[in-house]
Design a protein around this motif. Structure first.
Motif, PDB file in Angstrom:
ATOM      1  N   GLU A   1       3.091  -0.224   7.502  1.00 60.49           N
ATOM      2  CA  GLU A   1       1.892  -0.916   7.990  1.00 60.49           C
ATOM      3  C   GLU A   1       1.367  -1.968   7.015  1.00 60.49           C
ATOM      4  OE1 GLU A   1      -0.745   2.339   8.775  1.00 60.49           O
ATOM      5  OE2 GLU A   1       0.336   2.917  10.608  1.00 60.49           O
ATOM      6  N   VAL A   2       1.572  -1.754   5.722  1.00 57.55           N
ATOM      7  CA  VAL A   2       0.986  -2.643   4.708  1.00 57.55           C
ATOM      8  C   VAL A   2       2.111  -3.349   3.952  1.00 57.55           C
ATOM      9  CG1 VAL A   2      -0.537  -2.758   2.684  1.00 57.55           C
ATOM     10  CG2 VAL A   2      -0.927  -1.004   4.433  1.00 57.55           C
ATOM     11  N   ASN A  15     -10.567   7.966   4.182  1.00 58.60           N
ATOM     12  CA  ASN A  15     -10.293   6.781   5.015  1.00 58.60           C
ATOM     13  C   ASN A  15     -10.633   5.491   4.271  1.00 58.60           C
ATOM     14  OD1 ASN A  15     -12.999   7.004   4.959  1.00 58.60           O
ATOM     15  ND2 ASN A  15     -13.288   7.317   7.168  1.00 58.60           N
ATOM     16  N   GLU A  16     -10.517   5.531   2.945  1.00 60.72           N
ATOM     17  CA  GLU A  16     -10.901   4.364   2.134  1.00 60.72           C
ATOM     18  C   GLU A  16      -9.726   3.458   1.788  1.00 60.72           C
ATOM     19  OE1 GLU A  16     -13.562   5.369  -1.252  1.00 60.72           O
ATOM     20  OE2 GLU A  16     -13.489   7.376  -0.372  1.00 60.72           O
ATOM     21  N   LEU A  17      -8.585   3.671   2.432  1.00 60.25           N
ATOM     22  CA  LEU A  17      -7.384   2.929   2.039  1.00 60.25           C
ATOM     23  C   LEU A  17      -7.607   1.410   2.006  1.00 60.25           C
ATOM     24  CD1 LEU A  17      -4.410   3.037   1.217  1.00 60.25           C
ATOM     25  CD2 LEU A  17      -3.804   2.995   3.630  1.00 60.25           C
ATOM     26  N   HIS A  18      -8.300   0.898   3.025  1.00 58.75           N
ATOM     27  CA  HIS A  18      -8.459  -0.566   3.077  1.00 58.75           C
ATOM     28  C   HIS A  18      -9.303  -1.091   1.924  1.00 58.75           C
ATOM     29  CE1 HIS A  18      -6.070  -1.514   6.524  1.00 58.75           C
ATOM     30  NE2 HIS A  18      -6.493  -0.373   7.054  1.00 58.75           N
ATOM     31  N   ALA A  19     -10.349  -0.368   1.565  1.00 56.90           N
ATOM     32  CA  ALA A  19     -11.196  -0.778   0.441  1.00 56.90           C
ATOM     33  C   ALA A  19     -10.395  -0.731  -0.865  1.00 56.90           C
ATOM     34  CB  ALA A  19     -12.417   0.132   0.341  1.00 56.90           C
ATOM     35  N   LEU A  67      -7.110  -1.005  -1.187  1.00 60.67           N
ATOM     36  CA  LEU A  67      -6.126  -2.095  -1.182  1.00 60.67           C
ATOM     37  C   LEU A  67      -6.796  -3.431  -1.493  1.00 60.67           C
ATOM     38  CD1 LEU A  67      -3.999  -1.076   1.934  1.00 60.67           C
ATOM     39  CD2 LEU A  67      -3.267  -1.003  -0.459  1.00 60.67           C
ATOM     40  N   ALA A  68      -8.018  -3.602  -0.993  1.00 60.22           N
ATOM     41  CA  ALA A  68      -8.742  -4.856  -1.246  1.00 60.22           C
ATOM     42  C   ALA A  68      -9.065  -4.992  -2.735  1.00 60.22           C
ATOM     43  CB  ALA A  68     -10.023  -4.899  -0.409  1.00 60.22           C
TER      44      ALA A  68
END
Ligand SMILES: [Zn+2]
Length: 253
Positions: free
Chosen positions: A53-54, A17-21, A23-24
């Motif tokens: 979504e992104v 579940n680290e996708l957001h990190a 992408l950042a």
């Protein structure tokens, strides 16, 4: 710096579940766009979901040659439905892998052919995976008028002669982490025109030096750009600019 990672598996279970990190970190490193490559049906569905979504992400849909033996008509029909999305930039990865032979040659060739037909119908470029199958790959492409749709030889591992044949089609060569540790590939890259190169991480695989052995991620496209700049005797900014323009033209993103 404006980089495009043209081949990344952000939907891979390794990322949890680290996708957001992830992408950042990619954004901080200057990676503005990513092409999330499908390798089977579930990962193709996931790629499209991420791309919807992104904004920075685009998807590709395809079945990896390893899984070619499982390809069915129903599977290709669903891939075609997915491929029609405006967030899908290409078909693939598909191709031939004679190194592992997880699927027979006949199954791999049949799957490749089905993917090429999908490209034609959808008017989208192709992402080719070719490992130790150069001759069969070139022969398989001869029968299809896919040249005008464009394509990329992902994770290019051939010699200059193969590179010339690919470039003669107007296609691109995907260069990734291997260039940071392979003298042979560095020498080939030195001789290639920058106008035919796109950068890719193939993350979570093939992390570049100095991250070898670790889980790769799109931010490290910048590390690959720096190495290509060294080889070419120029700066990473120029490499980013030209390879991103190449990727934008190929994928129309
Ligand atoms: Zn891949």
């Amino acid at each position: 710096m404006m980089l495009i990672d043209t081949h990344v598996h952000l939907q891979h279970p390794e990322y949890g579940n680290e996708l957001h990190a992830i992408l950042a970190r990619a954004a901080i490193a200057g990676v503005e766009k990513m092409v999330v490559a499908g390798y089977d049906l579930p990962s193709s569905r996931e790629a499209v979901k991420i791309a919807e979504e992104v904004e920075a992400c685009y998807a590709t849909v395809g079945i990896h040659p390893h899984a070619a033996k499982d390809v069915s008509r129903e599977m290709m029909e669903e891939l075609e439905r997915l491929a029609s999305s405006s967030r899908v930039a290409a078909v693939g990865e598909t191709g031939l892998d004679y190194h592992y032979m997880h699927s027979s040659k006949a199954a791999q060739l049949a799957s490749l052919e089905a993917h090429l037909e999908l490209c034609e119908r959808q008017g989208k470029p192709i992402i080719i995976h070719d490992r130790e199958a150069h001759d069969d790959m070139l022969t398989a492409l001869e029968g299809f008028p896919v040249n005008r749709l464009g394509g990329v030889w992902h994770c290019f591992s051939g010699d200059l002669l193969l590179a010339e044949k690919i470039m003669a089609k107007g296609w691109y060569l995907g260069i990734g982490g291997i260039v940071t540790f392979s003298k042979e590939l560095a020498e080939i890259v030195r001789q290639l025109p920058l106008e035919r190169i796109v950068l890719e991480t193939d993350a979570p695989y093939l992390a570049p030096v100095p991250y070898r052995g670790r889980r790769n991620e799109p931010a490290w496209t910048a590390t690959i750009a720096t190495r290509v700049a060294e080889i070419k005797g120029t700066d990473a900014e120029t490499i980013a600019e030209v390879t991103s323009a190449n990727a934008a033209a190929l994928f129309r993103i």
